[in-house]
Scaffold this motif. Structure first.
Motif, mmCIF file in Angstrom:
data_model
loop_
_atom_site.group_PDB
_atom_site.id
_atom_site.type_symbol
_atom_site.label_atom_id
_atom_site.label_comp_id
_atom_site.label_asym_id
_atom_site.label_seq_id
_atom_site.Cartn_x
_atom_site.Cartn_y
_atom_site.Cartn_z
ATOM 1 N N SER A 1 0.826 -1.212 0.000
ATOM 2 C CA SER A 1 0.000 0.000 0.000
ATOM 3 C C SER A 1 0.860 1.260 0.000
ATOM 4 N N VAL A 2 1.971 1.226 0.714
ATOM 5 C CA VAL A 2 2.866 2.385 0.743
ATOM 6 C C VAL A 2 3.475 2.602 -0.636
ATOM 7 N N LEU A 3 3.837 1.529 -1.299
ATOM 8 C CA LEU A 3 4.437 1.628 -2.631
ATOM 9 C C LEU A 3 3.507 2.324 -3.613
ATOM 10 N N HIS A 4 2.243 1.936 -3.597
ATOM 11 C CA HIS A 4 1.283 2.516 -4.527
ATOM 12 C C HIS A 4 0.784 3.844 -3.996
ATOM 13 N N GLY A 5 1.002 4.879 -4.747
ATOM 14 C CA GLY A 5 0.554 6.205 -4.345
ATOM 15 C C GLY A 5 1.637 7.062 -3.721
ATOM 16 N N ALA A 6 2.820 6.523 -3.524
ATOM 17 C CA ALA A 6 3.910 7.316 -2.944
ATOM 18 C C ALA A 6 4.456 8.281 -3.994
ATOM 19 N N SER A 7 4.793 9.472 -3.555
ATOM 20 C CA SER A 7 5.369 10.460 -4.473
ATOM 21 C C SER A 7 6.899 10.442 -4.426
#
Length: 150
Positions: A128-134
């Motif tokens: 979840s952290v990987l997806h959507g991180a800038s």
């Protein structure tokens, strides 16, 4: 020129957290970067469905105090200065994304348990952290048998 300037280690305060923090400190040292640590507490209203007619604010405060103590204890175990310790309340991936933006972090480090089968289908915090991180995200494979090397 260093690759990373500010690293945030997202710690779940499990037995494997020292492994993640150790890797984060090593990388921060190598890059001459600053290192912050963060733990996210999910609100009890999320954990228990939010329909309980009980005031859980005191329990939430106790969880936060315990997390602060544990994060401080972990930070004292590494031989690298921790810039800041963050205790956040919310959904872990969302809170880590927001924190990275606020702090201008360019790398988030989290632990990964390498789940398989049904657990993989349900997803994981590291995913979840990987997806959507800038910014970049590094998932450290933790040894669940615990590697207590120094």
């Amino acid at each position: 020129m260093s690759v990373y300037k500010h690293i945030i280690a997202g710690l779940d305060l499990s037995e494997e957290s020292p492994q993640v923090l150790k890797k984060a400190a090593q990388l921060a040292h190598t890059c001459n970067a600053t290192l912050s640590v963060a733990h996210v507490i999910e609100p009890l209203t999320f954990a228990y469905g939010g329909d309980m007619p009980v005031d859980l604010s005191e329990v939430q405060e106790q969880l936060q105090l315990k997390a602060e103590q544990e994060l401080r204890r972990l930070a004292e175990q590494v031989d690298f200065p921790i810039r800041q310790e963050h205790i956040l309340v919310g959904q872990p991936a969302t809170e880590l994304h927001q924190l990275a933006g606020q702090e201008s972090a360019d790398l988030i480090i989290v632990g990964s348990h390498g789940r398989k089968g049904f657990a993989l289908l349900l997803g994981s915090t590291s995913n979840s952290v990987l997806h959507g991180a800038s910014c970049d995200v590094l998932a450290v494979r933790v040894n669940e048998t615990d590697e207590r090397e120094t």
